[in-house]
Design a protein around this motif. Sequence first.
Motif, PDB file in Angstrom:
ATOM      1  N   LEU A 170      -2.737  16.873  -3.007  1.00  0.00           N
ATOM      2  CA  LEU A 170      -2.441  15.437  -2.989  1.00  0.00           C
ATOM      3  C   LEU A 170      -2.046  14.932  -1.601  1.00  0.00           C
ATOM      4  CD1 LEU A 170      -0.409  15.220  -6.323  1.00  0.00           C
ATOM      5  CD2 LEU A 170      -2.665  14.218  -5.911  1.00  0.00           C
ATOM      6  N   GLY A 171      -2.017  15.846  -0.616  1.00  0.00           N
ATOM      7  CA  GLY A 171      -1.752  15.429   0.757  1.00  0.00           C
ATOM      8  C   GLY A 171      -0.404  15.819   1.317  1.00  0.00           C
ATOM      9  N   ALA A 172       0.405  16.587   0.576  1.00  0.00           N
ATOM     10  CA  ALA A 172       1.704  17.029   1.079  1.00  0.00           C
ATOM     11  C   ALA A 172       1.529  18.182   2.062  1.00  0.00           C
ATOM     12  CB  ALA A 172       2.598  17.464  -0.074  1.00  0.00           C
ATOM     13  N   GLY A 178      15.285   4.918  -6.710  1.00  0.00           N
ATOM     14  CA  GLY A 178      14.395   3.783  -6.556  1.00  0.00           C
ATOM     15  C   GLY A 178      13.693   3.783  -5.212  1.00  0.00           C
ATOM     16  N   ILE A 179      12.679   2.958  -5.103  1.00  0.00           N
ATOM     17  CA  ILE A 179      11.931   2.742  -3.862  1.00  0.00           C
ATOM     18  C   ILE A 179      12.167   1.300  -3.445  1.00  0.00           C
ATOM     19  CG2 ILE A 179       9.685   2.792  -2.739  1.00  0.00           C
ATOM     20  CD1 ILE A 179       8.730   4.633  -5.044  1.00  0.00           C
ATOM     21  N   ARG A 180      12.748   1.116  -2.279  1.00  0.00           N
ATOM     22  CA  ARG A 180      13.061  -0.229  -1.787  1.00  0.00           C
ATOM     23  C   ARG A 180      12.073  -0.612  -0.701  1.00  0.00           C
ATOM     24  NH1 ARG A 180      17.722  -3.637  -1.319  1.00  0.00           N
ATOM     25  NH2 ARG A 180      17.644  -4.917   0.551  1.00  0.00           N
ATOM     26  N   GLN A 181      11.494  -1.787  -0.832  1.00  0.00           N
ATOM     27  CA  GLN A 181      10.647  -2.360   0.208  1.00  0.00           C
ATOM     28  C   GLN A 181      11.388  -3.545   0.811  1.00  0.00           C
ATOM     29  OE1 GLN A 181       7.110  -2.913  -2.506  1.00  0.00           O
ATOM     30  NE2 GLN A 181       6.065  -2.318  -0.639  1.00  0.00           N
ATOM     31  N   ASP A 196       6.009  14.729   1.846  1.00  0.00           N
ATOM     32  CA  ASP A 196       4.943  14.036   1.127  1.00  0.00           C
ATOM     33  C   ASP A 196       3.961  13.438   2.134  1.00  0.00           C
ATOM     34  OD1 ASP A 196       5.901  11.542   2.020  1.00  0.00           O
ATOM     35  OD2 ASP A 196       6.887  11.051   0.139  1.00  0.00           O
ATOM     36  N   PRO A 197       2.868  12.809   1.682  1.00  0.00           N
ATOM     37  CA  PRO A 197       1.855  12.305   2.622  1.00  0.00           C
ATOM     38  C   PRO A 197       2.377  11.267   3.604  1.00  0.00           C
ATOM     39  CG  PRO A 197       0.913  12.484   0.425  1.00  0.00           C
ATOM     40  CD  PRO A 197       2.387  12.727   0.277  1.00  0.00           C
ATOM     41  N   ARG A 198       3.556  10.679   3.348  1.00  0.00           N
ATOM     42  CA  ARG A 198       4.126   9.683   4.258  1.00  0.00           C
ATOM     43  C   ARG A 198       5.292  10.258   5.057  1.00  0.00           C
ATOM     44  NH1 ARG A 198       1.714   5.020   3.279  1.00  0.00           N
ATOM     45  NH2 ARG A 198       3.293   3.754   4.338  1.00  0.00           N
ATOM     46  N   GLY A 199       5.475  11.588   4.993  1.00  0.00           N
ATOM     47  CA  GLY A 199       6.451  12.262   5.840  1.00  0.00           C
ATOM     48  C   GLY A 199       7.843  12.392   5.256  1.00  0.00           C
ATOM     49  N   ILE A 200       8.051  12.029   3.977  1.00  0.00           N
ATOM     50  CA  ILE A 200       9.360  12.127   3.341  1.00  0.00           C
ATOM     51  C   ILE A 200       9.563  13.550   2.827  1.00  0.00           C
ATOM     52  CG2 ILE A 200      10.851  11.260   1.512  1.00  0.00           C
ATOM     53  CD1 ILE A 200      10.266   9.223   3.714  1.00  0.00           C
ATOM     54  N   ARG A 201      10.709  14.133   3.168  1.00  0.00           N
ATOM     55  CA  ARG A 201      10.998  15.528   2.817  1.00  0.00           C
ATOM     56  C   ARG A 201      11.551  15.632   1.394  1.00  0.00           C
ATOM     57  NH1 ARG A 201      13.476  16.406   7.009  1.00  0.00           N
ATOM     58  NH2 ARG A 201      12.033  17.738   8.136  1.00  0.00           N
ATOM     59  N   PHE A 202      11.104  16.659   0.667  1.00  0.00           N
ATOM     60  CA  PHE A 202      11.642  16.948  -0.660  1.00  0.00           C
ATOM     61  C   PHE A 202      11.515  18.442  -0.923  1.00  0.00           C
ATOM     62  CE2 PHE A 202       7.141  16.273  -1.298  1.00  0.00           C
ATOM     63  CZ  PHE A 202       6.771  17.102  -2.345  1.00  0.00           C
ATOM     64  N   VAL A 203      12.230  18.906  -1.936  1.00  0.00           N
ATOM     65  CA  VAL A 203      12.249  20.330  -2.281  1.00  0.00           C
ATOM     66  C   VAL A 203      11.887  20.474  -3.755  1.00  0.00           C
ATOM     67  CG1 VAL A 203      13.647  22.443  -2.367  1.00  0.00           C
ATOM     68  CG2 VAL A 203      14.045  20.755  -0.553  1.00  0.00           C
ATOM     69  N   LEU A 204      11.116  21.483  -4.062  1.00  0.00           N
ATOM     70  CA  LEU A 204      10.808  21.860  -5.439  1.00  0.00           C
ATOM     71  C   LEU A 204      11.526  23.161  -5.754  1.00  0.00           C
ATOM     72  CD1 LEU A 204       6.932  21.319  -5.294  1.00  0.00           C
ATOM     73  CD2 LEU A 204       8.615  19.721  -6.254  1.00  0.00           C
ATOM     74  N   PHE A 205      12.044  23.281  -6.976  1.00  0.00           N
ATOM     75  CA  PHE A 205      12.639  24.565  -7.351  1.00  0.00           C
ATOM     76  C   PHE A 205      12.493  24.803  -8.839  1.00  0.00           C
ATOM     77  CE2 PHE A 205      16.187  21.970  -8.650  1.00  0.00           C
ATOM     78  CZ  PHE A 205      16.897  22.713  -9.590  1.00  0.00           C
ATOM     79  N   GLN A 239       0.834  -1.208   0.000  1.00  0.00           N
ATOM     80  CA  GLN A 239       0.000   0.000   0.000  1.00  0.00           C
ATOM     81  C   GLN A 239       0.865   1.252   0.000  1.00  0.00           C
ATOM     82  OE1 GLN A 239      -2.571  -0.801   3.461  1.00  0.00           O
ATOM     83  NE2 GLN A 239      -4.314  -0.816   2.060  1.00  0.00           N
ATOM     84  N   GLY A 240       1.971   1.213   0.780  1.00  0.00           N
ATOM     85  CA  GLY A 240       2.871   2.360   0.823  1.00  0.00           C
ATOM     86  C   GLY A 240       3.508   2.622  -0.525  1.00  0.00           C
ATOM     87  N   LEU A 241       3.912   1.561  -1.229  1.00  0.00           N
ATOM     88  CA  LEU A 241       4.492   1.717  -2.561  1.00  0.00           C
ATOM     89  C   LEU A 241       3.490   2.344  -3.516  1.00  0.00           C
ATOM     90  CD1 LEU A 241       6.671   1.240  -4.706  1.00  0.00           C
ATOM     91  CD2 LEU A 241       5.788  -1.084  -4.962  1.00  0.00           C
ATOM     92  N   LYS A 242       2.260   1.847  -3.487  1.00  0.00           N
ATOM     93  CA  LYS A 242       1.243   2.395  -4.386  1.00  0.00           C
ATOM     94  C   LYS A 242       0.968   3.855  -4.063  1.00  0.00           C
ATOM     95  CE  LYS A 242      -3.371   1.673  -6.295  1.00  0.00           C
ATOM     96  NZ  LYS A 242      -3.663   3.123  -6.300  1.00  0.00           N
ATOM     97  N   ALA A 243       0.953   4.197  -2.763  1.00  0.00           N
ATOM     98  CA  ALA A 243       0.706   5.586  -2.374  1.00  0.00           C
ATOM     99  C   ALA A 243       1.818   6.492  -2.896  1.00  0.00           C
ATOM    100  CB  ALA A 243       0.596   5.688  -0.857  1.00  0.00           C
ATOM    101  N   ALA A 244       3.067   6.039  -2.796  1.00  0.00           N
ATOM    102  CA  ALA A 244       4.197   6.832  -3.296  1.00  0.00           C
ATOM    103  C   ALA A 244       4.109   6.998  -4.810  1.00  0.00           C
ATOM    104  CB  ALA A 244       5.514   6.178  -2.904  1.00  0.00           C
ATOM    105  N   GLN A 245       3.792   5.917  -5.506  1.00  0.00           N
ATOM    106  CA  GLN A 245       3.674   5.994  -6.959  1.00  0.00           C
ATOM    107  C   GLN A 245       2.542   6.936  -7.371  1.00  0.00           C
ATOM    108  OE1 GLN A 245       3.238   1.738  -7.645  1.00  0.00           O
ATOM    109  NE2 GLN A 245       5.269   1.650  -8.577  1.00  0.00           N
ATOM    110  N   ASP A 246       1.415   6.841  -6.685  1.00  0.00           N
ATOM    111  CA  ASP A 246       0.282   7.709  -7.014  1.00  0.00           C
ATOM    112  C   ASP A 246       0.639   9.173  -6.778  1.00  0.00           C
ATOM    113  OD1 ASP A 246      -1.206   5.504  -7.678  1.00  0.00           O
ATOM    114  OD2 ASP A 246      -2.376   5.475  -5.816  1.00  0.00           O
ATOM    115  N   PHE A 247       1.311   9.462  -5.642  1.00  0.00           N
ATOM    116  CA  PHE A 247       1.629  10.849  -5.307  1.00  0.00           C
ATOM    117  C   PHE A 247       2.623  11.443  -6.298  1.00  0.00           C
ATOM    118  CE2 PHE A 247       4.397  13.938  -3.171  1.00  0.00           C
ATOM    119  CZ  PHE A 247       3.456  14.893  -2.806  1.00  0.00           C
ATOM    120  N   TYR A 248       3.775  10.796  -6.458  1.00  0.00           N
ATOM    121  CA  TYR A 248       4.822  11.380  -7.302  1.00  0.00           C
ATOM    122  C   TYR A 248       4.504  11.244  -8.792  1.00  0.00           C
ATOM    123  CZ  TYR A 248       7.632  12.005  -3.131  1.00  0.00           C
ATOM    124  OH  TYR A 248       8.086  12.410  -1.903  1.00  0.00           O
TER     125      TYR A 248
END
Length: 258
Positions: A217-219, A52-55, A239-248, A10-19
């Motif tokens: 989208l929940g960020a 990549g996203i590692r599970q 992001d919705p799962r708490g991972i930090r990122f920057v846009l520029f 579910q977490g992988l799908k959520a990340a794919q849907d968001f990004y």
Amino acid sequence: MGEARHRRAQGLKAAQDFYGSLLGWTFQTVPVPGADTYTLIFAAGAALPMGGIRQSAAAGGETMSLSVRSADVEADTARLKGLGATVVVASSPAADGGRLARLQDPRGTLFSVWRAPEQPAAAADSGIPRPGSLAWFEIGTADIEASKAFYTDAFGWKYVQDTGVTSLPYYAAVTPGGERGSGGLADTSAQPGAQDYAAPQFIVPDVPATVTTAKALGAKVETGPESTTYGLTFARLTDPRGIRFVLFSPPTAGAERA
């Protein structure tokens, strides 16, 4: 065990849907020893993955790890331990065909050293950052001198202060080996409850508009959008799962960096 695997899926799908929705990423899942799945990330139209996203069943909380290119992962891991880094995952084959080890710097920030796989010449990208791609990185630290010293010793990084960033006590472009800047080092000591972090920065054509989409989208927005004195616009989010990122987005043609 089945429940845990379901949550990871579910977490992988959520990340794919968001990004995928926010930045236009596409994904390719590949097998890798010791993980349920490893999913390569591609910016729109890119020939090569940018990460990549590692599970993994052994993994703890979700984290972001930026990779530094290495010619010899084993030797660099040993050397970095001598500088005070902690090994989190020892050198092992990477899903993209290279080799990787994961460590923490002396202040607890996660990073990786990575030896790239051989790539056929036909697969090479142009080198021009595409919208939605990783084009910069940022390390935030509440002890700027300690972090500068570690990364200088670790990778030979040099720093050029960017006086155009006025919202922080100090911000410097990181210039590995004297090359042009590829990332930034931010002094976050003036921020209440500041914690060290490493975050990817993704290039987008319109930061305020992309922030609006990200929020829908929940960020959550941590800082910005704001602009430097020379016109570069940026915002830091989780992001919705708490991972930090920057846009520029870069300054318009003709603007000069201070």
